[in-house]
Design an enzyme around this catalytic site. Structure first.
Site, PDB file in Angstrom:
ATOM      1  N   LYS A  13       4.199 -44.285   6.321  1.00 45.01           N
ATOM      2  CA  LYS A  13       2.768 -43.592   5.884  1.00 45.01           C
ATOM      3  C   LYS A  13       1.965 -45.382   5.167  1.00 45.01           C
ATOM      4  CE  LYS A  13       4.773 -41.119   2.197  1.00 45.01           C
ATOM      5  NZ  LYS A  13       5.001 -40.052   1.433  1.00 45.01           N
ATOM      6  N   ARG A  42       3.872 -26.591   6.741  1.00 43.73           N
ATOM      7  CA  ARG A  42       4.968 -28.126   6.763  1.00 43.73           C
ATOM      8  C   ARG A  42       6.538 -27.053   6.166  1.00 43.73           C
ATOM      9  NH1 ARG A  42       4.290 -33.688   3.572  1.00 43.73           N
ATOM     10  NH2 ARG A  42       6.759 -34.152   3.199  1.00 43.73           N
ATOM     11  N   GLU A  50      -2.976 -32.131  11.620  1.00 45.54           N
ATOM     12  CA  GLU A  50      -3.203 -31.960  10.368  1.00 45.54           C
ATOM     13  C   GLU A  50      -4.563 -30.984  10.217  1.00 45.54           C
ATOM     14  OE1 GLU A  50      -1.197 -33.105   7.877  1.00 45.54           O
ATOM     15  OE2 GLU A  50      -2.525 -33.950   6.146  1.00 45.54           O
ATOM     16  N   PHE A  58      -1.289 -34.532  16.037  1.00 45.30           N
ATOM     17  CA  PHE A  58      -0.627 -36.094  16.665  1.00 45.30           C
ATOM     18  C   PHE A  58       0.353 -36.034  16.910  1.00 45.30           C
ATOM     19  CE2 PHE A  58      -0.436 -34.202  11.642  1.00 45.30           C
ATOM     20  CZ  PHE A  58       1.086 -34.775  11.736  1.00 45.30           C
ATOM     21  N   GLU A  99      -2.396 -44.792  12.910  1.00 45.71           N
ATOM     22  CA  GLU A  99      -3.972 -43.018  13.173  1.00 45.71           C
ATOM     23  C   GLU A  99      -4.067 -43.697  11.816  1.00 45.71           C
ATOM     24  OE1 GLU A  99      -1.786 -40.443  14.308  1.00 45.71           O
ATOM     25  OE2 GLU A  99      -1.455 -40.937  16.194  1.00 45.71           O
ATOM     26  N   LYS A 147      -4.686 -41.228   8.656  1.00 49.63           N
ATOM     27  CA  LYS A 147      -3.869 -40.789   7.959  1.00 49.63           C
ATOM     28  C   LYS A 147      -4.691 -39.390   6.672  1.00 49.63           C
ATOM     29  CE  LYS A 147      -0.364 -39.529   4.835  1.00 49.63           C
ATOM     30  NZ  LYS A 147      -0.686 -38.673   4.160  1.00 49.63           N
ATOM     31  N   ARG A 167      13.463 -37.558   8.179  1.00 51.68           N
ATOM     32  CA  ARG A 167      12.462 -38.737   7.068  1.00 51.68           C
ATOM     33  C   ARG A 167      12.960 -40.027   8.029  1.00 51.68           C
ATOM     34  NH1 ARG A 167       8.708 -38.407   3.407  1.00 51.68           N
ATOM     35  NH2 ARG A 167       9.021 -36.402   2.425  1.00 51.68           N
ATOM     36  N   ARG A 209      -0.176 -30.324   6.673  1.00 51.37           N
ATOM     37  CA  ARG A 209      -0.133 -30.029   8.198  1.00 51.37           C
ATOM     38  C   ARG A 209       0.103 -28.008   8.979  1.00 51.37           C
ATOM     39  NH1 ARG A 209       5.368 -34.155   9.146  1.00 51.37           N
ATOM     40  NH2 ARG A 209       5.183 -34.253  10.978  1.00 51.37           N
TER      41      ARG A 209
END
Ligand code: AMP
Length: 586
Positions: A447, A294, A324, A365, A271, A273, A441, A278
């Site tokens: 990313k 976020r 986003e 997303f 996708e 970025k 994470r 966020r």
């Protein structure tokens, strides 16, 4: 529960800086708290009366506190203020003056956690005429009954100055030890560097359950209550609530396309970025929309425009979406970097003007909850399919993140170019069959911001070589093209070619191609008509005063001739600029 018990804990915590000891103190204390008091105790322990995502505030400033101290103790405001100057901390002042006063007049009843909590929450709810007086009364009422050390913590809590120095990790551990410690044989010794447990795997299972419950509720108060009253099952069944933010899933980073594929598998979704910020959008069954950052701060009031898009363009009785928000230029419609809209996040006034001056587009997303059903354990592919069904995209308002399913490196490269050209930071790789893991994470989302993007450049000049290369044009002046069709130099490439023809693209072949294009010659330098386009790799794009493009490639290498491209299809100056900018962000 009496407030004095909590105050003892505050005092113990303040006496140590050791993480393990603090955790132990809290865990021992939590064992004594009953389920009914648990929520209030936990919040007060953290120095608050509202959950972190709740935008309500106690709203008492130092001046009002001075007045309340004056009303509670009868000591003159002047004297209190002098003491404040000396101590620099109103909590300490409260402790001191309440101590002086206590010996003579004040009479005390025992303060309970419930009473403290009630008065503090009322402080936040008061508004309108007479608010100051009523607030003063509420605080003074507590201080009149408080022991000196209690008054210190009451004042600190009200002013939002409580610091017990206990992080999220310790809180999670303390809850685990308190409610499951006996099952896993947790042993703590003051001297040790770590606790002892009988079985690490089992211990980790409990820790994970507590962490999961925190990730979906974001509130240790609720986690501790569930653990106390319903045990492990209570934690596992704890559900997210629409309207209360959940920790967002975070991304890992990859430096190469291969590395990204290795982590997320093939095929993968890639996708754009976006370079925005966020937003977690919630809609509850009553139709109320809430937006969180976020860091889970409530920004609903700052983004009335986004509230509208979410309300109008997303179908569902209730949901939580992940997205986003990206700023764009009102003039050109092009995406703008995050900085251009960052001021909207904290803004408290002129909100409508801000929305109109700094518009954003919401790129959705992911989906976390839909019509009361948690989507956390659904594979990404299914979550995306649901989004496609329920979102009615409207450009420059709300759209789905631009996405593609790929397995080939070249498709990634092409999409990366598109992404950067449209003003984005790079790409996100998503593993198709992975769940949504809040707060983690993990390698479900990668990313990829920095591709050593190649450039297709026109050769506008060359130089005869030296020594055994003297028969060849062995160094090439390479150029991009601006919007007016001018070729602008970005460097000189001399590596990447072979000396022997049979080994690949060679100096001989290049010389043969370029020589007939000669316009002029001066010494070893030759100017040629731009006709040949080559693909060039490099290590970095730098700003440079030497070349007319303003940029220079570091360590350029000739990769191949692009005989499928004419000189006017060379990479544009604008593209070079964008690559340069995207490089800066990593
Ligand atoms: P970073 O902040 O560099 O760790 O990158 C992760 C952030 O990229 C996420 O927290 C999102 O705010 C943002 N982002 C932009 N586009 C996407 C996308 N298509 N999918 C997921 N996150 C995205």
């Amino acid at each position: 529960m009496e407030y004095s018990r909590l105050v003892e804990v505050y005092e113990q915590l303040n006496k140590t800086t050791k993480r393990l000891e603090k955790t132990h103190i809290i865990s021992e204390f939590l064992k004594d708290v009953n389920a009914d008091d648990m929520e209030q105790v936990m919040l007060l322990l953290e120095g608050r009366v509202f959950p972190g995502y709740d935008s309500r505030e106690i709203g008492v400033a130092s001046r009002l506190m001075l007045k309340s101290l004056n009303v509670a103790t009868g000591i003159s405001a002047d004297r209190i203020e002098k003491e404040w100057k000396k101590q620099g901390d109103l909590g300490l002042v409260a402790e001191l003056i309440v101590k002086t006063k206590k010996q003579s007049t004040l009479h005390s009843t025992k303060l309970t956690i419930k009473k403290i909590f009630e008065n503090l929450r009322k402080l936040a709810e008061l508004e309108g005429q007479g608010t100051v007086d009523r607030k003063t009364q509420l605080i003074a009422e507590l201080l009149t009954s408080a022991k000196p050390v209690e008054s210190k913590y009451i004042v600190k809590t009200i002013l939002g100055e409580m610091r017990i120095g206990v992080g999220e990790g310790s809180m999670r551990d303390a809850i685990t030890w308190a409610f499951f410690g006996h099952k896993i044989g947790v042993k703590y010794t003051k001297e040790g560097n770590d606790i002892e447990v009988e079985d690490r795997d089992i211990y980790n299972k409990y820790l994970d359950a507590v962490q999961h419950a925190y990730d979906v509720t974001n509130e240790f108060a609720l986690v501790a209550k569930a653990a106390k009253s319903k045990g492990l099952q209570g934690l596992e069944n704890i559900g997210m609530k629409v309207g209360i933010p959940i920790q967002v899933m975070l991304a890992l980073k990859a430096d190469t396309i291969e590395e990204a594929f290795e982590t997320v598998g093939k095929p993968a979704a890639i996708e754009f970025k976006y370079d925005g910020f966020r937003i977690q959008g919630h809609k509850d069954e009553k139709g109320n929309i809430k937006l969180f950052t976020r860091r889970l701060e409530d920004v609903t009031n700052q983004f009335p425009d986004v509230v509208e898009f979410v309300k109008k363009n997303v179908r569902g009785k209730s949901f939580i979406i992940d997205s986003e928000a990206v700023g764009y230029s009102k003039k050109t419609g092009k995406y703008l970097p995050f900085q251009s809209i960052s001021q909207r996040i904290k803004r408290k006034y002129d909100i409508d003007k801000m929305s109109s001056d700094f518009p954003v587009e919401l790129n959705v997303f992911d989906i976390i909850n839909h019509d009361g059903k948690s989507m956390l354990n659904e594979p990404f592919e299914k979550r995306r399919a649901l989004l496609e069904k329920i979102i009615n995209p409207e450009k420059k308002k709300i759209v789905l993140s631009k996405s593609k399913i790929v397995s080939e490196k070249k498709d990634v490269e092409k999409f990366f170019r598109e992404a950067v050209n449209a003003g984005n930071e790079g790409l996100m790789f998503k593993s198709l069959n992975s769940p949504y893991k809040p707060g983690a994470r993990v390698g479900y989302m990668i990313k990829f911001k920095h591709m050593m993007e190649t450039l297709d450049l026109a050769i506008v000049g060359a130089e005869w070589g030296q020594g055994k290369r003297s028969k060849w044009l062995s160094s090439y002046v390479i150029a991009c093209i601006d919007e007016n069709g001018n070729f602008l130099e970005v460097g000189r490439a001399s590596t990447g070619l072979k000396e022997k023809e049979e080994e690949g693209l060679s100096f001989v072949e290049m010389t043969r191609l370029l020589k007939p294009l000669t316009i002029s010659e001066k010494g070893k330098e030759v100017k040629v008509k731009p006709k040949i386009v080559i693909e060039v790799g490099y290590d970095e794009i730098q700003k440079s005063p030497t070349y007319e493009s303003g940029f220079a490639l570091r360590f350029p290498r000739v990769l191949q001739i692009r005989d499928d491209k004419g000189p006017h299809e060379a990479s544009t100056l604008d593209y070079v600029k964008k690559l340069y900018n995207s490089q800066k962000k990593t």
